[in-house]
Design a protein around this motif. Sequence first.
Motif, PDB file in Angstrom:
ATOM      1  N   THR A 111       0.819  -1.219   0.000  1.00 30.84           N
ATOM      2  CA  THR A 111       0.000   0.000   0.000  1.00 30.84           C
ATOM      3  C   THR A 111       0.851   1.267   0.000  1.00 30.84           C
ATOM      4  O   THR A 111       0.322   2.373   0.098  1.00 30.84           O
ATOM      5  CB  THR A 111      -0.915   0.004   1.239  1.00 30.84           C
TER       6      THR A 111
ATOM      7  N   CYS B 108       2.359   0.992  -7.664  1.00 31.06           N
ATOM      8  CA  CYS B 108       1.726   0.785  -8.974  1.00 31.06           C
ATOM      9  C   CYS B 108       2.694   1.093 -10.111  1.00 31.06           C
ATOM     10  O   CYS B 108       2.805   0.343 -11.085  1.00 31.06           O
ATOM     11  CB  CYS B 108       0.472   1.653  -9.102  1.00 31.06           C
TER      12      CYS B 108
ATOM     13  N   ARG C  98     -13.805  -4.734 -14.086  1.00 26.11           N
ATOM     14  CA  ARG C  98     -13.288  -4.154 -12.853  1.00 26.11           C
ATOM     15  C   ARG C  98     -14.014  -4.659 -11.623  1.00 26.11           C
ATOM     16  O   ARG C  98     -13.450  -4.700 -10.522  1.00 26.11           O
ATOM     17  CB  ARG C  98     -13.379  -2.625 -12.932  1.00 26.11           C
TER      18      ARG C  98
ATOM     19  N   LEU D  86     -12.245  -7.578  -9.826  1.00 26.54           N
ATOM     20  CA  LEU D  86     -10.975  -7.397  -9.131  1.00 26.54           C
ATOM     21  C   LEU D  86     -11.168  -7.592  -7.627  1.00 26.54           C
ATOM     22  O   LEU D  86     -12.226  -7.271  -7.076  1.00 26.54           O
ATOM     23  CB  LEU D  86     -10.416  -6.005  -9.400  1.00 26.54           C
TER      24      LEU D  86
ATOM     25  N   GLN E  78     -11.232  -6.902  -3.697  1.00 22.80           N
ATOM     26  CA  GLN E  78     -11.575  -5.674  -3.007  1.00 22.80           C
ATOM     27  C   GLN E  78     -10.896  -5.619  -1.644  1.00 22.80           C
ATOM     28  O   GLN E  78     -10.520  -6.651  -1.088  1.00 22.80           O
ATOM     29  CB  GLN E  78     -13.108  -5.578  -2.849  1.00 22.80           C
TER      30      GLN E  78
ATOM     31  N   HIS F  67      -4.933  -1.100  -5.276  1.00 19.99           N
ATOM     32  CA  HIS F  67      -5.610  -0.951  -6.566  1.00 19.99           C
ATOM     33  C   HIS F  67      -4.830   0.039  -7.417  1.00 19.99           C
ATOM     34  O   HIS F  67      -4.443   1.116  -6.958  1.00 19.99           O
ATOM     35  CB  HIS F  67      -7.042  -0.440  -6.360  1.00 19.99           C
ATOM     36  N   CYS F  68      -4.618  -0.310  -8.676  1.00 19.29           N
ATOM     37  CA  CYS F  68      -3.802   0.513  -9.570  1.00 19.29           C
ATOM     38  C   CYS F  68      -4.551   0.801 -10.878  1.00 19.29           C
ATOM     39  O   CYS F  68      -5.279  -0.063 -11.391  1.00 19.29           O
ATOM     40  CB  CYS F  68      -2.482  -0.179  -9.894  1.00 19.29           C
ATOM     41  N   LYS F  69      -4.339   2.024 -11.414  1.00 17.95           N
ATOM     42  CA  LYS F  69      -4.866   2.432 -12.708  1.00 17.95           C
ATOM     43  C   LYS F  69      -3.741   3.113 -13.470  1.00 17.95           C
ATOM     44  O   LYS F  69      -3.215   4.127 -13.018  1.00 17.95           O
ATOM     45  CB  LYS F  69      -6.049   3.381 -12.520  1.00 17.95           C
TER      46      LYS F  69
ATOM     47  N   TYR G 211      -6.480  -1.644 -15.641  1.00 17.33           N
ATOM     48  CA  TYR G 211      -6.724  -1.667 -14.206  1.00 17.33           C
ATOM     49  C   TYR G 211      -6.210  -3.002 -13.629  1.00 17.33           C
ATOM     50  O   TYR G 211      -6.417  -4.071 -14.223  1.00 17.33           O
ATOM     51  CB  TYR G 211      -8.218  -1.521 -13.918  1.00 17.33           C
ATOM     52  N   TYR G 212      -5.563  -2.916 -12.429  1.00 16.69           N
ATOM     53  CA  TYR G 212      -5.083  -4.145 -11.792  1.00 16.69           C
ATOM     54  C   TYR G 212      -4.910  -3.917 -10.291  1.00 16.69           C
ATOM     55  O   TYR G 212      -4.938  -2.767  -9.816  1.00 16.69           O
ATOM     56  CB  TYR G 212      -3.757  -4.611 -12.415  1.00 16.69           C
ATOM     57  N   THR G 213      -4.754  -5.031  -9.574  1.00 14.23           N
ATOM     58  CA  THR G 213      -4.458  -4.961  -8.134  1.00 14.23           C
ATOM     59  C   THR G 213      -3.135  -5.690  -7.877  1.00 14.23           C
ATOM     60  O   THR G 213      -2.801  -6.661  -8.565  1.00 14.23           O
ATOM     61  CB  THR G 213      -5.567  -5.619  -7.293  1.00 14.23           C
TER      62      THR G 213
END
Length: 798
Positions: A635, A640, A676, A679, A681, A690-692, A702-704
């Motif tokens: 975090t 990201c 999305r 993904l 949570q 969470h990444c954009k 979009y990915y985590t």
Amino acid sequence: MDLKLPLISTLLAVICYSSAQQEGNECIKANAKSCGECIQVGAKCGWCTDPEFLKQGEATSTRCDELESLRKRGCSGAKVENPRGSQQALQNKTVTNRNKGAKKLRPEDITQIQPQKLTLSLRSGEPQSFNLKFKRAEDYPIDLYYLMDLSYSMKDDLENVKNLGTQLMLEMSKITSDFRIGFGSFVEKTVMPYISTTPAKLLNPCTGDQNCTSPFSYKNVLKLTSNGQEFNTLVGRQQISGNLDSPEGGFDAIMQVAVCGEHIGWRNVTRLLVFSTDAGFHFAGDGKLGGIVLPNDGKCHLENNMYTMSHYYDYPSIAHLVQKLSDNNIQTIFAITEEFQPVYKELKNLIPKSAVGTLSANSSNVINLIIDAYNSLSSEVILENSKLAEGVTIAYQSRCKNGVTGEGEMGRKCSNISIGDEVSFTISITAKQCPKMGKPETIKIKPLGFTEEVEIALNFICECDCHKKGTENSEICHKGNGTYECGACRCNEGRIGRHCECSTNEVTSEDLDKNCRKDNGTDICSNNGDCVCGTCECKKRENPEERYSGKFCDCDNFNCDRSNNKLCGGHGRCECRVCICDANWTGSACDCSLDTTTCLASNKQICNGRGTCECGTCKCTDPKFQGPTCEICPTCPGVCAEHKECVQCRAFGTGEKKETCERDCSYFNLIKVKDRDKLPQPGQAFPLMHCKERDANDCWFYYTYAVNNNTEKEVHVVETLDCPAGPDIIPIVAGVVAGIVLIGLALLLIWKLLMIIHDRREFAKFEKEKMNAKWDTGENPIYKSAVTTVVNPKYEGK
């Protein structure tokens, strides 16, 4: 059923493990009371002579254990008795390299086997191996004795044999320059009931006017000589004899030829016996038909070159002949007529180093037969050994020509050997136990049919070196009631106890038993031992590795805590039910490592300065950090961007790391999702980011990113890019679409026009061909109607 199978498999594995342990430590299982008994158990066993080695309750026999186990139990190498076997060559003359035509050597100066004499010191269970070389020397001397059946049926054979001496001398000179030949003959015992006993028949057993000599058992006509002409002369004077049954007394003759070495003139060279007959043979037991019941004694009974005890001793048995032929190194060649070939081939299988050749009806081929048989016999080397002492075994491994090797019984021999070839054998001798009294033994190994041999003296290691330093009637052994040797007391007869402190009559005394009860309880030696002389001697477990100890046998080395199904985690030893851990290990089961190298982060700090190292594993104290060394922060800002390029190349095959993706970006597990909403949570058991991110074409993906509880990095990514359509692109797209539609309509109209023109041309062509056709209005000249009209002559139309 599904549950039973794993349980059965586990149970079998435990049983096999326990069995392997019991079989593996034969030293403890043997219950050896002295060092000498211990070292005879096996080569793995040693005896600890340290007087302070035994713990309370341990029996003297526990001094005997495997070497590694003794070391682990605290016995230093200097205090362990572990004598080893040895060997020494006493006579090791090299094999003779002799060529035909070289300086002539005496037979005793020729060496074909190496070494000739050695001594081995054998420790029980420890093999001693040595190499033996064998080389057939060229131009090696040969003695050949021709033993011939002179019964009447061999009359024509005798004529051909009369010139055998000079002819055979000539042929054998191609093999050796030192050749001698002798001659003997046989017929049958003269007391057999099927031979006529009238004086006239005994003088001339042949019928009609045939002049025959009286029957005899065996006659040595000519001692071995190098004079071929003398052979011809003496054989030429021989006359045939006769008897009334087909089997002959050849075994009597073979026995005398084998054991009467001085009469025959055998030298210590290659010895060949040619046995020529056209009939079968009598053997042990047949003499009873003539009243002869005494077994053959295997001794020489020649007087004036005649066998004089044929009427007294029975025929020898086949086994007896085999022994005497082997003892006297004689190789036998059976020259037999076609009729009796099967019988003598079976006999050959029972007599090592023998050969069978087919003799022509008149023995005209006897020279070729002898040469062929000799070549066959000399091409094979077979080792044999004398009788072994009880508990001694021997194993052979051969290394023959062209890299051929053999083991077991095949390791005793080599075939297809030419004169001058060298072969070798590895011979291993093992003693399973000490013979009675431990006296030295001697065995001999030799090639069958040869006089040379290897003499091996066997000395047995039955006692330890410390045994020689023992003190008889030592004060240590309770006022001289035993011999103190090898760190322990060997009690005199009638005395027992670790220090021989008790008489066998005092063993069951109630007063002594009190000393074996812990805290005045009722259990003697905690039910884990026997009270001997007021001292507990602990029982032995089925698994020799497991032991009871202590003054009252209340301790053991197998009831400690376990980790990963290993006693003391495999990092310590169990003493009195408590684990004594090895260095750098701690915990009740020694399963906690004190080594911090596994907790070092890349910055050389313990757990990255954000946790503590416990048992070799980091416990992160900062909740934002995780991983093996507390270096991962899912975090934290920048996570990201750090993984963007790798996610892009692995998920979509684009980006700066497209070419090196496999090499640089395989450090995480990639899971693709449809949109999305799929993904992961926040709120899971481990932190999640969470990444954009946007690619070079202004498309978003979009990915985590997360590190799961197994410290594995996981990336979930939406499988489609989000690429918004801009206003400047729409007119271009619309124009392109309109152009494509117009081109399509134009192509369709052109195709329709071409089809109309094609159809009209085809129709016009059809009409033209129709007008030109002439056959449609005529009749077929070969056509016949299928209808036949028949008129009834009686019909009048009414």
